[in-house]
Every structure is written in C-alpha cells, then in structure tokens.
Write a protein that holds these residues in place. Structure first.
Motif, PDB file in Angstrom:
ATOM      1  N   CYS B  44       0.825  -1.190   0.000  1.00 21.22           N
ATOM      2  CA  CYS B  44       0.000   0.000   0.000  1.00 21.22           C
ATOM      3  C   CYS B  44       0.873   1.261   0.000  1.00 21.22           C
ATOM      4  CB  CYS B  44      -0.844  -0.076   1.284  1.00 21.22           C
ATOM      5  SG  CYS B  44      -2.002   1.250   1.504  1.00 21.22           S
ATOM      6  N   SER B  45       0.501   2.229  -0.801  1.00 18.60           N
ATOM      7  CA  SER B  45       1.280   3.475  -0.823  1.00 18.60           C
ATOM      8  C   SER B  45       0.907   4.324   0.397  1.00 18.60           C
ATOM      9  CB  SER B  45       1.061   4.241  -2.120  1.00 18.60           C
ATOM     10  OG  SER B  45      -0.264   4.675  -2.224  1.00 18.60           O
ATOM     11  N   SER B  46       1.833   5.177   0.811  1.00 20.54           N
ATOM     12  CA  SER B  46       1.746   5.746   2.162  1.00 20.54           C
ATOM     13  C   SER B  46       0.547   6.659   2.405  1.00 20.54           C
ATOM     14  CB  SER B  46       3.028   6.473   2.518  1.00 20.54           C
ATOM     15  OG  SER B  46       3.159   7.622   1.720  1.00 20.54           O
ATOM     16  N   ASN B  47       0.053   7.348   1.408  1.00 18.78           N
ATOM     17  CA  ASN B  47      -1.107   8.192   1.658  1.00 18.78           C
ATOM     18  C   ASN B  47      -2.396   7.631   1.066  1.00 18.78           C
ATOM     19  OD1 ASN B  47      -0.450  10.168   3.467  1.00 18.78           O
ATOM     20  ND2 ASN B  47       0.324  11.587   1.928  1.00 18.78           N
ATOM     21  N   PHE B  48      -2.402   6.326   0.833  1.00 13.24           N
ATOM     22  CA  PHE B  48      -3.650   5.639   0.496  1.00 13.24           C
ATOM     23  C   PHE B  48      -4.483   5.640   1.781  1.00 13.24           C
ATOM     24  CE2 PHE B  48      -6.539   2.116  -0.090  1.00 13.24           C
ATOM     25  CZ  PHE B  48      -6.798   2.105  -1.455  1.00 13.24           C
ATOM     26  N   PRO B  49      -5.814   5.804   1.679  1.00 11.57           N
ATOM     27  CA  PRO B  49      -6.609   5.816   2.918  1.00 11.57           C
ATOM     28  C   PRO B  49      -6.484   4.502   3.691  1.00 11.57           C
ATOM     29  CG  PRO B  49      -8.001   5.788   0.948  1.00 11.57           C
ATOM     30  CD  PRO B  49      -6.612   6.061   0.490  1.00 11.57           C
ATOM     31  N   TYR B  62       3.802  -1.445   3.803  1.00  6.66           N
ATOM     32  CA  TYR B  62       4.080  -0.165   3.148  1.00  6.66           C
ATOM     33  C   TYR B  62       5.490  -0.167   2.557  1.00  6.66           C
ATOM     34  CZ  TYR B  62      -0.224   1.465   5.177  1.00  6.66           C
ATOM     35  OH  TYR B  62      -1.547   1.606   5.489  1.00  6.66           O
ATOM     36  N   PRO B  63       5.598  -0.319   1.249  1.00  8.32           N
ATOM     37  CA  PRO B  63       6.917  -0.359   0.611  1.00  8.32           C
ATOM     38  C   PRO B  63       7.801   0.848   0.950  1.00  8.32           C
ATOM     39  CG  PRO B  63       5.261  -1.043  -0.949  1.00  8.32           C
ATOM     40  CD  PRO B  63       4.532  -0.595   0.278  1.00  8.32           C
ATOM     41  N   GLU B  64       7.194   2.023   1.101  1.00 10.01           N
ATOM     42  CA  GLU B  64       8.028   3.199   1.411  1.00 10.01           C
ATOM     43  C   GLU B  64       8.706   3.043   2.778  1.00 10.01           C
ATOM     44  OE1 GLU B  64       5.344   6.765   0.269  1.00 10.01           O
ATOM     45  OE2 GLU B  64       4.332   4.874  -0.135  1.00 10.01           O
ATOM     46  N   ASN B  65       7.944   2.495   3.731  1.00  4.92           N
ATOM     47  CA  ASN B  65       8.540   2.287   5.058  1.00  4.92           C
ATOM     48  C   ASN B  65       9.641   1.245   5.000  1.00  4.92           C
ATOM     49  OD1 ASN B  65       6.846   4.094   6.144  1.00  4.92           O
ATOM     50  ND2 ASN B  65       5.731   2.686   7.465  1.00  4.92           N
ATOM     51  N   ALA B  96      11.113   3.699  -4.967  1.00  6.14           N
ATOM     52  CA  ALA B  96      10.580   2.865  -6.048  1.00  6.14           C
ATOM     53  C   ALA B  96      11.638   1.873  -6.515  1.00  6.14           C
ATOM     54  CB  ALA B  96      10.129   3.750  -7.211  1.00  6.14           C
ATOM     55  N   ARG B  97      12.869   2.369  -6.692  1.00  4.56           N
ATOM     56  CA  ARG B  97      13.931   1.468  -7.172  1.00  4.56           C
ATOM     57  C   ARG B  97      14.191   0.346  -6.167  1.00  4.56           C
ATOM     58  NH1 ARG B  97      18.692   5.077  -7.827  1.00  4.56           N
ATOM     59  NH2 ARG B  97      17.358   6.748  -7.084  1.00  4.56           N
ATOM     60  N   ILE B  98      14.204   0.712  -4.871  1.00  2.00           N
ATOM     61  CA  ILE B  98      14.463  -0.302  -3.840  1.00  2.00           C
ATOM     62  C   ILE B  98      13.327  -1.331  -3.835  1.00  2.00           C
ATOM     63  CG2 ILE B  98      14.521  -0.667  -1.331  1.00  2.00           C
ATOM     64  CD1 ILE B  98      16.133   1.968  -1.145  1.00  2.00           C
ATOM     65  N   ASN B  99      12.097  -0.833  -3.915  1.00  2.96           N
ATOM     66  CA  ASN B  99      10.968  -1.757  -3.821  1.00  2.96           C
ATOM     67  C   ASN B  99      10.850  -2.638  -5.060  1.00  2.96           C
ATOM     68  OD1 ASN B  99       7.627  -1.889  -4.357  1.00  2.96           O
ATOM     69  ND2 ASN B  99       8.444  -2.739  -2.464  1.00  2.96           N
ATOM     70  N   LEU B 100      11.104  -2.062  -6.232  1.00  2.00           N
ATOM     71  CA  LEU B 100      11.033  -2.883  -7.452  1.00  2.00           C
ATOM     72  C   LEU B 100      12.105  -3.975  -7.401  1.00  2.00           C
ATOM     73  CD1 LEU B 100      10.320   0.056  -9.884  1.00  2.00           C
ATOM     74  CD2 LEU B 100       8.855  -1.973  -9.657  1.00  2.00           C
TER      75      LEU B 100
END
Ligand code: SF4
Lengths: 248, 410
Positions: B44-49, B62-65, B96-100
């Motif tokens: 889930c992206s960080s500012n998705f409800p 959360y991939p960003e976390n 994005a690069r890290i998560n991909l």
C-alpha cells in the motif's frame, strides 16, 4: 595575518591539494616573513573545507561568515557577495546592519565552481589565469550548455574539433559558469553593491558575464581571493577581544 | 539547559518509544501471519486511505517504510543497483527502485516483508507512484487498485473534488470486498475512525509541545514515530501509544527534560524526507551545534481529524504533496511561528521531484515572511550516492552562524 584587528601584516596563498599540510606550510611561511613565531599569535581561526582538521587552530568558522566579514571589512557598503571558490559557489546576502542574513550555495554538482574552470583550463592546456585574456578576444562566445563538468569537457573538445575558435570556447565556458551562479543570485535576490570574492573574481570573463546576466556592476579587488582568510582573521580578533587578553 | 533523558536499557515496555517501535515491527509480523493463514495481503502506498484496509480487516505492508528501513540499514545502494541493472533510470525515486528490486529478489537481510496479493495505490503523494505500482502489478501479475487524487491548484478542496474522490473510495472498497471476500461494516468504520481521530489528536498535541523552550523532544523522534502515523493510525494500540507519547512530552516540559541530548541553542524546522542512509551524519551535524530540529511538516500532515466518510475523503485530498504552494506555505509558516523556529533546513531530495521542486520558491517565501534564514542541501532519502557530508556540514555551519549572529553572537 592580522594585527590588532585592522592591520594586515602577512598574506600567503598556496593552491594545495588534500589535508592540512598546505595550511601548515602557509602558517610557517607567513610567520617567517613577518619575523614572528607561533607564540606571538593570539588566536588562529580556520575556515574552508579542512577547517575542522587543522590542529593549530583555536576555532573554526565557515567560509560563508568569513567571506562576509572579509568583504565588509574592506567594502562596508556591499550587500550581495558572490563567491566562486574551488569546491562551491555561493551568494551571500548582507542586511543593512552589515550582517550575513542568508545565503545560497550551488546544488547538485561542481558546475559553476572554480573547479569547473580548472578542468576546462586543463583540457585547453593553459593556466587558469590565462582564460580571462583569451575570453576578451572572443567575438562570438560559443554555447557550452552542459552543466556536468565531464560532459562540458567533451562539448569543448567537439566544439574545437568542429572549428570553433579557442577564444569563443573560453568565453562560452565563462558564460556557463556565470549563468549558473547568476541563477543562485537571482534566487536569493540581488541588492547593490555587489562584490565578487574568491579566486574566480580574478577572471574578468566570468565577472563581465555575470554583470551582463545580473545587470548590475560587480566590484572586486586584487585581494578577492583573500577575503575568506581576512574574515577568519577578523573573527579571530573578535574572539580575542571577547576574551580580553591580547599579546603585547 | 535541559537535562538529558538517559537511554534506558533494556527499553521500558511502557514507554512510547517501545510501544511505537513495536507497532511498526508488528505490522510486518501481522502481515506475514495473515499470509501464512492463507489470507490475501496487500502492499500500500503511504497516503492511500489506511482506513479502507483497516476497516476491512486486511493486512497491508508499506513499501516506502520498508525502503526507508533498508536504506537506513545500508542496503539502499545495493537494491537501487539491482533496479538500475534492470533498466530503471537512477532518476526514479529511490523508494521505487528499492521496492522494485525487492519485489524481484524477495529477500534482504535489512528488512523483509511478505509478497503481496494486491496493490493499493494513491497518487495524492506523487505521480511516480502510479508507474511504480503499475510495474509491480505487471511483474507480479496481481491486481492494482488506484485512487486518483490530483494535485489541487486551489487553496481549498472543492465539493466537486470530494465527490470525484469519494466515488473512487467506494469503488475501491467494492473491489477489495470482491477480491478478498472481506466485508465493510459501518460499525467497524466508526471504530477505526475513532481510533484514527484519537491517534491524530494525540500526535498533534505531542508535536505541538515543541512550543516550549527548550523543546521536550528531539525532532528526529518525529521522523521515526511518523511510521505509525502513516500505517497504523486507525488501530487502538496506535492511539494508546501516541497518548503515552504526549504524556511523556508533557512530563518533560514539567521536569525540564528532553529527548534532545544536548543544550538547545537553536531551533530549526527540517523540510523533506530524512536522509536515511546518513541519519547519523545529518543529526550529529545539528546536535553538535546545539541545533534542535523542533518541527517538520509531518507534525501537521498526519493530523487526520474528521468525523465522517466525506470528511475522511477531504482529509486525503489535503495531504502535503497534493495541496497548492500557498496552502503548503501557510501551514509551514504556522508551524514556524508556533514553535519559535529560527532557521529552515531544506533537504533537496533528488528522489522526490515534486516535494523538492516546489521547495525552492516556498522556502524563499517562508524565509521572507518569517524573517528566518533558509538553507538547502543536496541529498536523497534512500540512495546514498546523492549526498556529500562536507557540503552538508558547511551549509549547516553557515546556518548556525547566521542564527548566532542574529542573537548577537559570532
Ligand atoms: S517521489 Fe517522493 S512522494 Fe513519490 S514515492 Fe518517492 S519519496 Fe514518495
């Protein structure tokens, strides 16, 4: 080297590489020339990128504050200082009380710094102080558009290969540095008088290109390159004054 | 000078730090447990409800976390390189690069998370998110649910925008129900909303204690705690932990303590995502000069206060990267004035084009209105190749000297 906060009693310049050997050598020479020893010095203030590693220093101050102090000491009416040094370029804004109130430095890379000019002078096989004279002879400055130093190097080579004159290419190089730095200056806001400090101030090509870009006259002096050191010496004096004990 | 709060060892399980750390760690554990039970889990992206998966009882990661955690533990460059070898440009956001890369290799010593069965994407934070999640969806062959919340050029959120986004929230709920078999109930939503409100109120109250001099906390705390605000706002434990955090800060105010372990000589606002690979260098550069970063836009951004579904929709239209420059500026100006900030330090984050892009002009306006100096340094939230410590040091020292001279020193 400054005596009583107002008399410059020694200057020395050494373009040196890494470490603090250069600074140590300078200190030795400047003391020797003035027939003084370390004991005669009340306070040594270090500035620049090696400022934290210079053992003989009693304090350190960023080159930002030092350039501001140095320039204001000699030209108190200055309100904008452009300092293009080896590793960075900066524009300092001075308030009406003569105090540094904000600054802007180059971002991302070495474009717009003295190192950019060094690299260009190197590929043109001439000393960097030769650039000014040759730029003056240009009738139609070439366009050096790449901000990346290495790409700009290849641009210079290909411009020369396709018949552009060395003079036009040099003028283009000066313009390229000036336009990067002018961008910083415009972002922070230009207030007259404008003074240029740092080594690149000696390069008339860059100075004039900057004047054209910013549409203001830019002052400079033969000692522009010493302004950071002068500012450091002034602040050393201020420290000693605060402490209240001065060498006879 | 404030007294130091010494590190306790072992950590006190009743402390906010422990509780918040546990919530952040449990998120991965719970998602893995759900996956092991055979449930579908999402990324889930960080500012998705967050209220949507929370109300449906769906575990998400959360991939960003995760990317921030990987970068902070030194794995950023390695994973960025994997993506770059696959053809992704190094101009793309390092998260994005890290998560991909992680979606491809599926295992890292720094921080693992279970593989997703669906993706939840919202572009109120940036549009890079869309392509990033589309690529994930294609590579992993899983569905992606997207909520489009465009950048709002107006100061306020209009009813038309709320209507446009609300329809998408409802559609996303329907899609998730069909996909996972979970059911949305009004009762559960009310509960989530209540916890989210409690968590947000406690967060806003805790961060506002920076109005005291010295501040009862080190602003770098906020960078860690905000992970819970992003991912777990709607959980009971999050509400409780944030309330403990506020209580601790209040106690610090009373006793003159602080989690900032130095004399607080200057107070700044930090702008941008933390430079995770250089967290120590960036925080030491400040602390060694007595600079406390007392506030960031996160202090305001994660206070999601609303009382119904429409209010929730509106809150998501009003997140920092989706609001116009003037609105974003005014929020920062308020934080600066409320918290007696003396300087602004801006992270020109090479990963985050949108945020860094508007900061040049915004910091000029803030600086002018608040009469404080602003300084920017180059860096990256997760790719260590875009930061130079010497350049950072010079800028921070320059900022310090200006703040000092404004107080009559230097
Ligand atoms: S570009 Fe910025 S907002 Fe978008 S995912 Fe990366 S860090 Fe987040």
């Amino acid at each position: 080297m400054l005596e009583d906060g107002e008399r410059i009693i020694g200057t020395e310049l050494l373009v040196a590489g890494i470490g603090t050997v250069g600074a140590e050598k300078i200190m030795e020479t400047v003391l020797k020339k003035a027939d003084l020893s370390c004991d005669d010095i009340d306070f040594v203030m270090a500035t620049g990128y090696g400022r934290r590693n210079f053992d003989p220093a009693h304090g350190e101050l960023s080159e930002l504050s030092c350039h501001a102090k140095g320039v204001l000491f000699t030209n108190p009416q200055v309100r904008t200082i452009i300092d293009i040094g080896g590793q960075d370029a900066k524009v300092l804004r001075i308030n009406d009380e003569g105090i540094l109130e904000n600054f802007m430095m180059n971002d991302k890379c070495a474009a717009g710094t003295g190192r950019f000019l060094d690299v260009m002078a190197h590929i043109l096989q001439m000393p960097v102080n030769e650039l000014e004279k040759r730029a003056e002879l240009s009738g139609n400055p070439a366009k050096i558009s790449s901000t990346c130093t290495v790409f700009a190097e290849s641009e210079v080579i290909s411009q020369l290969a396709t018949g552009e004159t060395v003079e036009n290419v040099i003028a283009g190089i000066c313009n390229s540095v000036a336009s990067r730095v002018a961008g910083l200056a415009k972002r922070i806001g230009i207030k007259e008088e404008v003074f240029m400090s740092g080594g690149v101030a000696q390069n008339g090509g860059v100075r004039q290109a900057l004047e054209k870009e910013l549409k203001v006259p830019i002052k400079w002096s033969e000692t522009s390159q010493m302004m950071g050191a002068l500012g450091a010496a002034i602040s050393a004096y201020e420290q000693v004054k605060k402490r209240g004990v001065l060498n006879e | 000078m404030s007294n130091e709060v010494k590190k306790k060892s072992p950590p006190d399980p009743n402390s906010a730090k422990f509780k918040l750390g546990k919530i952040a760690t449990d998120a991965y554990v719970d998602a893995q447990a759900a996956k092991d039970r055979g449930e579908m889990i999402g990324w889930c992206s960080s500012n998705f409800p967050v209220e949507i998966p929370e109300t449906l009882g769906l575990a998400v990661c959360y991939p960003e976390n995760q990317a921030a955690g990987i970068a902070a533990r030194g794995g950023g460059e390695r994973l960025c390189n994997i993506s770059e070898d696959d053809g992704y440009s190094n101009d793309i956001c390092a998260y994005a690069r890290i998560n991909l890369a992680y979606a491809k290799i599926k295992d890292t010593p720094e921080q693992n998370m279970p593989q997703p069965d669906f993706l939840l994407c919202c572009n109120n934070i940036c549009n890079c998110m869309i392509k990033w999640y589309e690529n994930l969806a294609k590579n992993l062959n899983i569905p992606m649910i997207i909520i489009d919340i465009p950048f709002n050029p107006d100061y306020e959120v209009s009813d038309a925008q709320v209507a446009y986004v609300k329809a998408q929230f409802l559609e996303a709920i329907k899609q998730l129900e069909e996909l996972t078999g979970k059911k949305w109930t009004e009762e559960k939503f009310q509960e989530v909303m209540e916890y989210s409100g409690r968590t947000s109120r406690a967060w806003l109250a805790a961060t506002s204690e920076a109005k005291h001099t010295p501040s009862p906390f080190n602003g770098f705390d906020l960078l860690n705690h905000m992970a819970v605000m992003v991912t777990a706002r709607g959980k009971k434990e999050a509400a409780e932990a944030m309330e403990v955090l506020h209580k601790e800060y209040l106690e610090n105010v009373e006793t003159g303590n602080s989690t900032f372990r130095a004399e607080e000589k200057h107070r700044i606002m930090f702008e941008g995502i933390a430079c995770w690979p250089y967290l120590r260098a960036t925080s030491t550069g400040l602390k060694s000069r007595g600079i406390n970063m007392v506030t960031t836009i996160y202090a305001d951004a994660f206070g999601f206060i609303y009382d119904d579904f429409d209010g929730m929709v509106k809150a998501y239209c009003n997140v920092p990267n989706a609001m116009n420059l003037e609105h974003a500026r005014d929020k920062r100006v308020k934080l600066i004035k409320d918290n007696h900030v003396e300087g602004l330090l801006v992270h020109t984050n090479r990963s985050c084009k949108l945020w860094s892009g508007f900061m040049a002009e915004m910091s000029r306006q803030i600086s002018e209105e608040c009469e404080i100096p602003h300084v920017a340094f180059d860096g990256d939230q997760a790719d260590p190749r875009n930061f130079s410590e010497a350049q950072y040091e010079t800028r921070v020292q320059g900022l310090t000297e200006i703040m000092e001279s404004k107080k009559g020193g230097c």
